[in-house]
Design a protein around this motif. Structure first.
Motif, PDB file in Angstrom:
ATOM      1  N   VAL A 213       0.829  -1.207   0.000  1.00 25.70           N
ATOM      2  CA  VAL A 213       0.000   0.000   0.000  1.00 25.70           C
ATOM      3  C   VAL A 213       0.865   1.259   0.000  1.00 25.70           C
ATOM      4  O   VAL A 213       0.634   2.196  -0.777  1.00 25.70           O
ATOM      5  N   LEU A 214       1.901   1.281   0.848  1.00 28.38           N
ATOM      6  CA  LEU A 214       2.734   2.475   0.949  1.00 28.38           C
ATOM      7  C   LEU A 214       3.557   2.695  -0.326  1.00 28.38           C
ATOM      8  O   LEU A 214       3.618   3.815  -0.850  1.00 28.38           O
ATOM      9  N   MET A 215       4.180   1.641  -0.835  1.00 28.22           N
ATOM     10  CA  MET A 215       4.994   1.777  -2.042  1.00 28.22           C
ATOM     11  C   MET A 215       4.124   2.112  -3.256  1.00 28.22           C
ATOM     12  O   MET A 215       4.469   2.984  -4.062  1.00 28.22           O
ATOM     13  N   GLY A 216       3.004   1.425  -3.391  1.00 28.83           N
ATOM     14  CA  GLY A 216       2.119   1.698  -4.522  1.00 28.83           C
ATOM     15  C   GLY A 216       1.525   3.093  -4.471  1.00 28.83           C
ATOM     16  O   GLY A 216       1.401   3.766  -5.503  1.00 28.83           O
ATOM     17  N   ALA A 217       1.157   3.555  -3.271  1.00 24.15           N
ATOM     18  CA  ALA A 217       0.591   4.894  -3.140  1.00 24.15           C
ATOM     19  C   ALA A 217       1.628   5.961  -3.472  1.00 24.15           C
ATOM     20  O   ALA A 217       1.310   6.965  -4.134  1.00 24.15           O
ATOM     21  N   ALA A 218       2.860   5.776  -3.018  1.00 23.04           N
ATOM     22  CA  ALA A 218       3.902   6.753  -3.316  1.00 23.04           C
ATOM     23  C   ALA A 218       4.191   6.817  -4.820  1.00 23.04           C
ATOM     24  O   ALA A 218       4.323   7.906  -5.396  1.00 23.04           O
ATOM     25  N   ALA A 219       4.274   5.652  -5.458  1.00 24.56           N
ATOM     26  CA  ALA A 219       4.525   5.637  -6.899  1.00 24.56           C
ATOM     27  C   ALA A 219       3.353   6.223  -7.677  1.00 24.56           C
ATOM     28  O   ALA A 219       3.543   6.996  -8.637  1.00 24.56           O
TER      29      ALA A 219
ATOM     30  N   TYR B 195       1.182   8.422  -6.629  1.00 25.51           N
ATOM     31  CA  TYR B 195       1.145   9.874  -6.390  1.00 25.51           C
ATOM     32  C   TYR B 195       2.151  10.594  -7.286  1.00 25.51           C
ATOM     33  O   TYR B 195       1.852  11.661  -7.848  1.00 25.51           O
ATOM     34  N   ALA B 196       3.336  10.005  -7.443  1.00 29.01           N
ATOM     35  CA  ALA B 196       4.348  10.623  -8.298  1.00 29.01           C
ATOM     36  C   ALA B 196       3.897  10.649  -9.757  1.00 29.01           C
ATOM     37  O   ALA B 196       4.026  11.667 -10.448  1.00 29.01           O
ATOM     38  N   PHE B 197       3.340   9.531 -10.248  1.00 20.21           N
ATOM     39  CA  PHE B 197       2.884   9.489 -11.639  1.00 20.21           C
ATOM     40  C   PHE B 197       1.680  10.399 -11.868  1.00 20.21           C
ATOM     41  O   PHE B 197       1.493  10.926 -12.967  1.00 20.21           O
ATOM     42  N   SER B 198       0.849  10.574 -10.861  1.00 23.42           N
ATOM     43  CA  SER B 198      -0.373  11.355 -11.022  1.00 23.42           C
ATOM     44  C   SER B 198      -0.135  12.851 -10.913  1.00 23.42           C
ATOM     45  O   SER B 198      -0.760  13.633 -11.643  1.00 23.42           O
ATOM     46  N   ARG B 199       0.774  13.286 -10.036  1.00 20.49           N
ATOM     47  CA  ARG B 199       0.920  14.705  -9.745  1.00 20.49           C
ATOM     48  C   ARG B 199       2.137  15.356 -10.416  1.00 20.49           C
ATOM     49  O   ARG B 199       2.111  16.550 -10.698  1.00 20.49           O
ATOM     50  N   PHE B 200       3.185  14.596 -10.679  1.00 23.31           N
ATOM     51  CA  PHE B 200       4.395  15.179 -11.233  1.00 23.31           C
ATOM     52  C   PHE B 200       4.490  14.902 -12.730  1.00 23.31           C
ATOM     53  O   PHE B 200       3.988  13.907 -13.224  1.00 23.31           O
TER      54      PHE B 200
ATOM     55  N   PHE C 265       7.488  14.468 -15.416  1.00 23.48           N
ATOM     56  CA  PHE C 265       8.929  14.288 -15.514  1.00 23.48           C
ATOM     57  C   PHE C 265       9.247  13.450 -16.737  1.00 23.48           C
ATOM     58  O   PHE C 265       8.376  12.801 -17.322  1.00 23.48           O
ATOM     59  N   THR C 266      10.492  13.451 -17.120  1.00 21.43           N
ATOM     60  CA  THR C 266      10.936  12.703 -18.287  1.00 21.43           C
ATOM     61  C   THR C 266      10.823  11.203 -18.032  1.00 21.43           C
ATOM     62  O   THR C 266      11.318  10.709 -17.013  1.00 21.43           O
ATOM     63  N   GLY C 267      10.200  10.497 -18.924  1.00 22.97           N
ATOM     64  CA  GLY C 267      10.035   9.055 -18.778  1.00 22.97           C
ATOM     65  C   GLY C 267       8.765   8.652 -18.054  1.00 22.97           C
ATOM     66  O   GLY C 267       8.558   7.463 -17.787  1.00 22.97           O
ATOM     67  N   ARG C 268       7.915   9.638 -17.769  1.00 20.55           N
ATOM     68  CA  ARG C 268       6.672   9.308 -17.057  1.00 20.55           C
ATOM     69  C   ARG C 268       5.776   8.412 -17.892  1.00 20.55           C
ATOM     70  O   ARG C 268       5.276   7.390 -17.407  1.00 20.55           O
ATOM     71  N   ARG C 269       5.556   8.764 -19.148  1.00 17.74           N
ATOM     72  CA  ARG C 269       4.677   7.978 -20.005  1.00 17.74           C
ATOM     73  C   ARG C 269       5.264   6.590 -20.267  1.00 17.74           C
ATOM     74  O   ARG C 269       4.541   5.589 -20.281  1.00 17.74           O
ATOM     75  N   VAL C 270       6.591   6.551 -20.473  1.00 19.73           N
ATOM     76  CA  VAL C 270       7.248   5.255 -20.686  1.00 19.73           C
ATOM     77  C   VAL C 270       7.130   4.390 -19.440  1.00 19.73           C
ATOM     78  O   VAL C 270       6.934   3.169 -19.523  1.00 19.73           O
ATOM     79  N   GLY C 271       7.240   4.998 -18.277  1.00 25.95           N
ATOM     80  CA  GLY C 271       7.109   4.251 -17.037  1.00 25.95           C
ATOM     81  C   GLY C 271       5.726   3.655 -16.854  1.00 25.95           C
ATOM     82  O   GLY C 271       5.578   2.504 -16.433  1.00 25.95           O
ATOM     83  N   LEU C 272       4.702   4.429 -17.181  1.00 20.91           N
ATOM     84  CA  LEU C 272       3.336   3.919 -17.087  1.00 20.91           C
ATOM     85  C   LEU C 272       3.099   2.763 -18.058  1.00 20.91           C
ATOM     86  O   LEU C 272       2.471   1.759 -17.709  1.00 20.91           O
ATOM     87  N   MET C 273       3.584   2.914 -19.263  1.00 19.60           N
ATOM     88  CA  MET C 273       3.436   1.834 -20.241  1.00 19.60           C
ATOM     89  C   MET C 273       4.214   0.594 -19.813  1.00 19.60           C
ATOM     90  O   MET C 273       3.759  -0.541 -20.035  1.00 19.60           O
TER      91      MET C 273
ATOM     92  N   PHE D  87      -5.989   8.090  -8.034  1.00 19.58           N
ATOM     93  CA  PHE D  87      -5.364   9.361  -7.659  1.00 19.58           C
ATOM     94  C   PHE D  87      -5.758  10.474  -8.628  1.00 19.58           C
ATOM     95  O   PHE D  87      -5.831  11.647  -8.231  1.00 19.58           O
ATOM     96  N   ASN D  88      -6.001  10.124  -9.894  1.00 26.65           N
ATOM     97  CA  ASN D  88      -6.383  11.140 -10.868  1.00 26.65           C
ATOM     98  C   ASN D  88      -7.762  11.717 -10.593  1.00 26.65           C
ATOM     99  O   ASN D  88      -8.103  12.786 -11.122  1.00 26.65           O
ATOM    100  N   THR D  89      -8.588  11.027  -9.820  1.00 25.31           N
ATOM    101  CA  THR D  89      -9.915  11.548  -9.486  1.00 25.31           C
ATOM    102  C   THR D  89      -9.868  12.612  -8.397  1.00 25.31           C
ATOM    103  O   THR D  89     -10.859  13.304  -8.175  1.00 25.31           O
ATOM    104  N   ILE D  90      -8.719  12.752  -7.719  1.00 27.73           N
ATOM    105  CA  ILE D  90      -8.576  13.786  -6.689  1.00 27.73           C
ATOM    106  C   ILE D  90      -8.181  15.085  -7.373  1.00 27.73           C
ATOM    107  O   ILE D  90      -7.170  15.140  -8.072  1.00 27.73           O
ATOM    108  N   PRO D  91      -8.941  16.173  -7.202  1.00 26.11           N
ATOM    109  CA  PRO D  91      -8.619  17.431  -7.898  1.00 26.11           C
ATOM    110  C   PRO D  91      -7.236  17.953  -7.528  1.00 26.11           C
ATOM    111  O   PRO D  91      -6.850  17.959  -6.348  1.00 26.11           O
ATOM    112  N   ALA D  92      -6.501  18.394  -8.523  1.00 25.47           N
ATOM    113  CA  ALA D  92      -5.169  18.964  -8.275  1.00 25.47           C
ATOM    114  C   ALA D  92      -5.252  20.307  -7.565  1.00 25.47           C
ATOM    115  O   ALA D  92      -4.254  20.789  -7.011  1.00 25.47           O
ATOM    116  N   SER D  93      -6.429  20.918  -7.573  1.00 27.42           N
ATOM    117  CA  SER D  93      -6.585  22.207  -6.889  1.00 27.42           C
ATOM    118  C   SER D  93      -6.361  22.072  -5.386  1.00 27.42           C
ATOM    119  O   SER D  93      -5.958  23.042  -4.730  1.00 27.42           O
ATOM    120  N   LEU D  94      -6.621  20.883  -4.837  1.00 27.03           N
ATOM    121  CA  LEU D  94      -6.345  20.682  -3.409  1.00 27.03           C
ATOM    122  C   LEU D  94      -4.854  20.789  -3.132  1.00 27.03           C
ATOM    123  O   LEU D  94      -4.438  21.374  -2.123  1.00 27.03           O
TER     124      LEU D  94
END
Length: 334
Positions: free
Chosen positions: A136-142, A144-149, A151-159, A218-225
Motif C-alpha cells: 500500500v505504501l509503495m504503490g501509493a507513493a509511486a 502519487y508521483a505518476f499522477s501529480r508530477f 517528468f521525463t520518462g513518465r509515459r514510458v514508465g506507465l506503459m 489518484f487522478n480523481t482527486i482534484p489537483a486544486s487541493l
C-alpha cells in the motif's frame, strides 16, 4: 275569489323539502348503482391486466436477479458445508464425508495443536500483514508521483508497468531462486529460507499492478487541493500524508485486501523460498498433510483450512464498505 295554492317555500315547510331531497337522492342512488357496477365490471379486467403486466415487468427487471442470487449462494455454500463436514468427520478421508454431517467430532480441531499449524499461522499473518502494508505504501507513493508530477520518462514508465503486469510472477521463480541463493551468501537474512526475502519478492511483484490501479484513483482527486495546500506552505510530503492518503482510503483498503489474500494463499513462491518447517506458511505446511496419497489426512486439512479462512473473512467484512468504491472510482478518470 281567492284560490288555495300550495306554498312552495321550503323555509316555511322544511319537512316537505326534506322529503323532496330524500326522494331525489334515492332516485340518484338507484340510477348510479347499476352504472357504478357496470363501470367496475368493465374496469376489473383492466386492473388485473395491469397487475399482471407489473408483475411480469418486475420479474423481467428484478425478479430473475433474485433467482440467480439464490442459486449463486447455494453454489458457493455447498463447498463450505462439505469442508465443514469433512472437518467434523473422524475418518480423515474425503469419501467418508460424502454424506454430510454423518459424524460430529472436534478431534481434528484438537489435533491441530499437536502440529506446527499455529506457528504456520503466525508466519503467514506476519508475511501477509507486512506485505500488504508495504504494498500500500509503495504503490501509493509511486501512484502519487505518476499522477501529480510531470517528468521525463513518465509515459514510458506507465506503459512499462502496464506491460510488466501482463506477465505472472511465477514465470520468474527460477531466477528468483538463483538470485536469493547467491544473495544469501552475502546477506543471510535476504537469502533462501528467510521470511524477509519472501516479503521482498512479494513487494517487487505486486508493485506494478497496484501502482497502475492506484494511479487511476489518484487522478480523481482534484489537483486544486494540492495547489491550495502549497499556497498555505505545505510540502509534497505533507500533502501526501495528510491530505491525499485520507481521500484515497478506499483504494488503499482494496489494494491491502487483495495483497493480503494473494500472499495468504500463495504456495509456489513460498514453497521455493522457505526451506525449514519452522518458517513455512499455512499453504506450504498444510500441503504436507495431503501430499502423500496413501497417508493423506483430509480431516485435519479441512479443519486447518476453516481456521485459516477466518482472518481473510474478518478482513473482508471489515473493509467491505471500501471495496466497491475503491474498484470503480478509478475508472471514471484515467
Amino acid at each position: 275569489m281567492a284560490q288555495n295554492t300550495p306554498n312552495l317555500n321550503h323555509k316555511n315547510h322544511p319537512e316537505q323539502a326534506g322529503k323532496e331531497t330524500g326522494g331525489a337522492t334515492a332516485v340518484a342512488n338507484a340510477v348510479a348503482t347499476p352504472v357504478a357496477a357496470a363501470v367496475a365490471e368493465n374496469a376489473a379486467p383492466k386492473v388485473r391486466e395491469a397487475n399482471q403486466m407489473s408483475r411480469a415487468r418486475w420479474w423481467s427487471d428484478i425478479g430473475w436477479r433474485h433467482v440467480v442470487g439464490v442459486l449463486a449462494v447455494l453454489y458457493s455454500v455447498f463447498p463450505i458445508l462439505y469442508i465443514l463436514s469433512a472437518a467434523l468427520n473422524s475418518a480423515g478421508t474425503m469419501t467418508g464425508s460424502n454424506t454430510l454431517f454423518n459424524d460430529f467430532t472436534l478431534s481434528n480441531f484438537a489435533a491441530l495443536s499437536e502440529t506446527s499449524f499455529w506457528q504456520w499461522m503466525l508466519n503467514t499473518l506476519f508475511i501477509g500483514v507486512v506485505t500488504s502494508v508495504g504494498t500500500v505504501l509503495m504503490g501509493a507513493a509511486a501512484a502519487y508521483a505518476f499522477s501529480r508530477f510531470r517528468f521525463t520518462g513518465r509515459r514510458v514508465g506507465l506503459m512499462s508497468l502496464l506491460v510488466i503486469q501482463m506477465f505472472p510472477q511465477l514465470l520468474a521463480f527460477v531466477s528468483i531462486f538463483l538470485l536469493l541463493l547467491t544473495l544469501g551468501d552475502a546477506v543471510p537474512w535476504l537469502g533462501l529460507d528467510s521470511r524477509i526475502a519472501l516479503i521482498c519478492v512479494y513487494l517487487g511483484g505486486a508493485l506494478g499492478v497496484n501502482t497502475f490501479l492506484m494511479y487511476g484513483f489518484f487522478n480523481t482527486i482534484p489537483a486544486s487541493l494540492d495547489e491550495a495546500a502549497k499556497i498555505d506552505g505545505a510540502s509534497h510530503a505533507q500533502i501526501f500524508w495528510t491530505i491525499i492518503l485520507r481521500l484515497v482510503a478506499p483504494i488503499l483498503a482494496v489494494v491491502g485486501l487483495l495483497s493480503f489474500i494473494s500472499t495468504f494463499n500463495d504456495f509456489i513462491l513460498a514453497r521455493v523460498i522457505l526451506q525449514s518447517e519452522h518458517n513455512w506458511t499455512v499453504a506450504v505446511g498444510m500441503y504436507q498433510w495431503v501430499s502423500d496419497r496413501l497417508d493423506a489426512n483430509w480431516g485435519l486439512f479441512a479443519a486447518g483450512a476453516l481456521i485459516a479462512a477466518l482472518p481473510i473473512l474478518a478482513l473482508f467484512l471489515f473493509l467491505q464498505k471500501y471495496i466497491v468504491s475503491g474498484l470503480t472510482a478509478g475508472s471514471v478518470k484515467g
